[in-house]
Scaffold this motif. Sequence first.
Motif, PDB file in Angstrom:
ATOM      1  N   HIS A  39       0.768  -1.255   0.069  1.00 53.06           N
ATOM      2  CA  HIS A  39      -0.051   0.166  -0.115  1.00 53.06           C
ATOM      3  C   HIS A  39       0.715   0.999  -0.041  1.00 53.06           C
ATOM      4  O   HIS A  39       0.562   2.297  -0.710  1.00 53.06           O
ATOM      5  N   PHE A  40       1.933   1.210   0.971  1.00 57.29           N
ATOM      6  CA  PHE A  40       2.767   2.404   0.928  1.00 57.29           C
ATOM      7  C   PHE A  40       3.562   2.656  -0.457  1.00 57.29           C
ATOM      8  O   PHE A  40       3.496   3.768  -0.788  1.00 57.29           O
ATOM      9  N   ALA A  41       4.094   1.521  -1.029  1.00 57.88           N
ATOM     10  CA  ALA A  41       4.640   1.736  -2.208  1.00 57.88           C
ATOM     11  C   ALA A  41       3.746   2.477  -3.424  1.00 57.88           C
ATOM     12  O   ALA A  41       3.933   3.138  -4.193  1.00 57.88           O
ATOM     13  N   THR A  42       2.347   1.785  -3.443  1.00 53.33           N
ATOM     14  CA  THR A  42       1.258   2.233  -4.305  1.00 53.33           C
ATOM     15  C   THR A  42       0.887   3.715  -4.252  1.00 53.33           C
ATOM     16  O   THR A  42       0.806   4.706  -5.093  1.00 53.33           O
ATOM     17  N   GLN A  43       0.840   4.257  -2.865  1.00 53.33           N
ATOM     18  CA  GLN A  43       0.298   5.678  -2.455  1.00 53.33           C
ATOM     19  C   GLN A  43       1.520   6.553  -2.920  1.00 53.33           C
ATOM     20  O   GLN A  43       1.162   7.889  -3.228  1.00 53.33           O
ATOM     21  N   ASN A  44       2.823   6.097  -3.094  1.00 58.10           N
ATOM     22  CA  ASN A  44       4.020   7.042  -3.492  1.00 58.10           C
ATOM     23  C   ASN A  44       4.490   6.758  -4.756  1.00 58.10           C
ATOM     24  O   ASN A  44       5.468   7.243  -5.230  1.00 58.10           O
ATOM     25  N   ASN A  45       3.658   5.891  -5.488  1.00 61.94           N
ATOM     26  CA  ASN A  45       3.863   5.708  -7.003  1.00 61.94           C
ATOM     27  C   ASN A  45       5.180   5.062  -7.202  1.00 61.94           C
ATOM     28  O   ASN A  45       5.775   5.393  -8.169  1.00 61.94           O
TER      29      ASN A  45
END
Length: 404
Positions: free
Chosen positions: A287-293
Amino acid sequence: MKQWKKDLGYENRKYYDFLLAMILLTGVLSLFLDKSMLLIPTSLLVVIALASKWYDGYSGSSLKLFNYRTSIRLFPGENTSLRFRFRNNSKAPVLNGRLSFKSNSNIKADDSFTRESTKGYQYSLPFSLMSEGEKEVRLPIKAVKRGVTKITDIQYRFPHLIKFTSISMDFLPLYETEIVIYPIQKPVYGMEEVFQIAPGEERASFSPFEDLLTPVGTRDYVSSDPFHRIHWKASAKTGTLQTKVYERQVDISWTIVVNVTQQTRLGNEHISRNLENLLSHASYLCHFATQNNYDFELLINMRRPHDRPFFFQPEGSGNQHLKDSLELLARIQVNQSFMPMEELMHRLHHELYKKKTIIIVGDIPEHTYQYIREWSRKGLKVFQIQLEDGQAILVPFSYRGAYV
């Protein structure tokens, strides 16, 4: 393919044997006693026998359960409804029946429709369907815990309208609807400093890397600019030296490695007692990686029949990539066979082709340190999750290697 197997019950033959005996008895008595009145019960018994045979043949004979490949995706605690759509193409109705099926314990419905079974729960719903009719049955359910649920042992039982015995219909194909329950997110602290900058395709305001094929404009020349960066046409138009400006790009990508095993004191590996926590931390990282692209790939040392014999999600980004990664985490089962961590690290070592950040979730056995040393020499950053006071914290690899 035939959908249903009908069972008329073990007493079906006895029923018709009894009717036949009564028909013969009343018929013979009417002939010997010359009592035409006895033909009335004989005729009635014949009508009952014929009607019973007709209902035996037509009841449920053209019952169809619509069976499309469907996935229902939930997080633990969320609610939805299971839907079963039926069509009765027969001339005979099926009334006052019960639809039953089973699932594992990852989902649960209202207690009034549910009872425990050996491997989860069994559900039973009232269900009737008129001839040439169509109907949808719904069962509200709640996601209880991570995993994948399949509906099994679908059966429909209804009373015979003439014999008053029970007819059972067993659904033969595999029911194609599955319920995928994602792992919950458990936070990992210390994420802010975890990235590896490398040349890539993602635009950035500040980056040491430039795409020389993508000029974005010019600026005034300064003495530190290389001579070949001067834009001569722009300089001629403005009357002052102009320097070419290129788009700055970076590649911030992660490799998330999840070790679902832990070692005994004798060095034997088994599924970690912290499996659910490990998968929840991995979910948070995704989730963190996706939110920060950020681009990320996911490797888990569980075996599966595939070109890559372990659970693997290729590098990517975006919401669809996140959904695929969470589904991969959801499909891990305790009873699956695992791959030794050393074998997974060996495979990863031979596939690394660029600088990136490697995050290891779970224990790090000592015999895998050789790969981490080699990655560090190549300039890759390696982090691990450690528990401190009950909180998961991301720290640089320290050769302690334990997810306590």
